[in-house]
Design an enzyme around this catalytic site. Structure first.
Site, PDB file in Angstrom:
ATOM      1  N   LEU A 113       0.863  -1.172   0.000  1.00  0.00           N
ATOM      2  CA  LEU A 113       0.000   0.000   0.000  1.00  0.00           C
ATOM      3  C   LEU A 113       0.902   1.225   0.000  1.00  0.00           C
ATOM      4  CD1 LEU A 113      -2.702  -0.889   2.707  1.00  0.00           C
ATOM      5  CD2 LEU A 113      -2.925  -1.068   0.229  1.00  0.00           C
ATOM      6  N   ASP A 114       0.472   2.291  -0.672  1.00  0.00           N
ATOM      7  CA  ASP A 114       1.250   3.524  -0.646  1.00  0.00           C
ATOM      8  C   ASP A 114       1.385   4.027   0.786  1.00  0.00           C
ATOM      9  OD1 ASP A 114       1.228   3.369  -3.398  1.00  0.00           O
ATOM     10  OD2 ASP A 114      -0.451   4.766  -3.623  1.00  0.00           O
ATOM     11  N   LYS A 115       2.395   4.827   1.013  1.00  0.00           N
ATOM     12  CA  LYS A 115       2.661   5.363   2.352  1.00  0.00           C
ATOM     13  C   LYS A 115       1.419   5.976   2.978  1.00  0.00           C
ATOM     14  CE  LYS A 115       5.318   8.950   4.732  1.00  0.00           C
ATOM     15  NZ  LYS A 115       6.354  10.026   4.586  1.00  0.00           N
ATOM     16  N   ARG A 213      -5.162   5.665  -7.762  1.00  0.00           N
ATOM     17  CA  ARG A 213      -4.921   7.103  -7.843  1.00  0.00           C
ATOM     18  C   ARG A 213      -4.744   7.547  -9.295  1.00  0.00           C
ATOM     19  NH1 ARG A 213       0.128   7.614  -4.037  1.00  0.00           N
ATOM     20  NH2 ARG A 213      -0.162   9.859  -4.440  1.00  0.00           N
TER      21      ARG A 213
END
Length: 280
Positions: A113-115, A213
């Site tokens: 998962l992205d930060k 995104r």
């Protein structure tokens, strides 16, 4: 001298005062050395070489057995060490909590998962489990569902975005829809629209970097708070309004169906309520 170190790392040693000429610190990388002068360099490991070490990073474990664990990752936690984040990552926490994870590829991390994306992740604890999970993800047998808030009003109730994703040729820190990119598919379902913000449910069929995104930005509806892809802070969100809420998979060794649901974190829960008037 020291061929195992990159030029940039050696230049950084100069800037940090670890290079001495005739016993005096030299902080100029372009300085010319004269014959007979003595040069001493205090070599230190690169940040990258020190990245894969145990650290006491708190982990929110939702499920665990001898083969795998499911984590609820908070926003702000980096999953894997990389430039700018060589410590304090989820991987460092795994190495501390499960020393044997150091023998596994990426300490058992099979997807990321992205930060600044919160929510559910599955991690393998044994090599057979890691191998089976990687295969299941590649065969699209692991179901991942996200909730998000996007700018604008989506006109279509449900749609499938199938657009290839690759590195943005204009920026190394961004991904983009590009012809030569890797195949990517995201199903987008409109849930509620209010005040020019749409609450959506996104289902991943592939797992490209920044996929949701990028696809939402490509639709012309970047995520709230996602300044990287055209979004802006709104409704109290200072990060992208994206949460991995549901994870469904078959246990890699026991062949039983597993399903997990994660509650929205406080910042996104408040923003979500302001749009939908519903707590999740």
């Amino acid at each position: 001298m020291a061929p195992e170190f990159s030029r940039s790392h050696l230049q950084a040693l100069v800037g940090s005062g670890r290079v001495f000429v005739d016993g005096v610190v030299s902080d100029t990388a372009s300085r010319r050395i004269k014959a007979g002068q003595q040069v001493r360099v205090d070599l230190v490991p690169t940040a990258e070489s020190l990245a894969f070490r145990p650290e006491d990073v708190p982990l929110d474990v939702v499920f665990e057995d001898e083969h795998l664990l499911v984590l609820d990752k908070p926003a702000g936690l980096v999953v894997h060490p990389a430039a700018g984040n060589w410590s304090g990552t989820l991987l460092n926490g795994l190495l501390s909590r499960y020393p044997l994870s150091g023998t596994l590829p990426r300490a058992g991390i099979v997807h990321r998962l992205d930060k600044d994306t919160s929510g559910l992740m599955v991690v393998g604890k044994t090599l057979p489990a890691v191998t089976a999970l990687v295969r299941a993800i590649s065969q699209r047998e692991v179901h991942r569902e996200y909730l998000a808030l996007a700018h604008g009003a989506l006109e279509v109730k449900a749609q499938s975005v199938e657009q290839p994703i690759g590195r943005d040729p204009a920026s190394r820190v961004r991904m983009a829809v590009v012809v030569a990119g890797r195949a990517a598919r995201t199903d987008v379902e409109r849930l509620t629209v209010a005040d020019d913000v749409t609450a959506v449910r996104c289902t991943l069929h592939t797992g490209r970097t920044h996929q949701i995104r990028v696809h939402m930005a490509w639709l012309g509806h970047p995520l709230v708070g996602d300044t990287t892809y055209g979004g802006r802070p709104l409704l109290g969100m200072q990060r992208q309004a994206l949460h991995a809420r549901r994870l469904q998979l078959r246990h890699p060794l026991r062949n039983e169906e597993l399903e997990f649901i994660s509650a929205l974190p406080r910042d996104l829960a408040d923003a979500w309520f302001s749009v939908t008037h519903r707590r999740l």
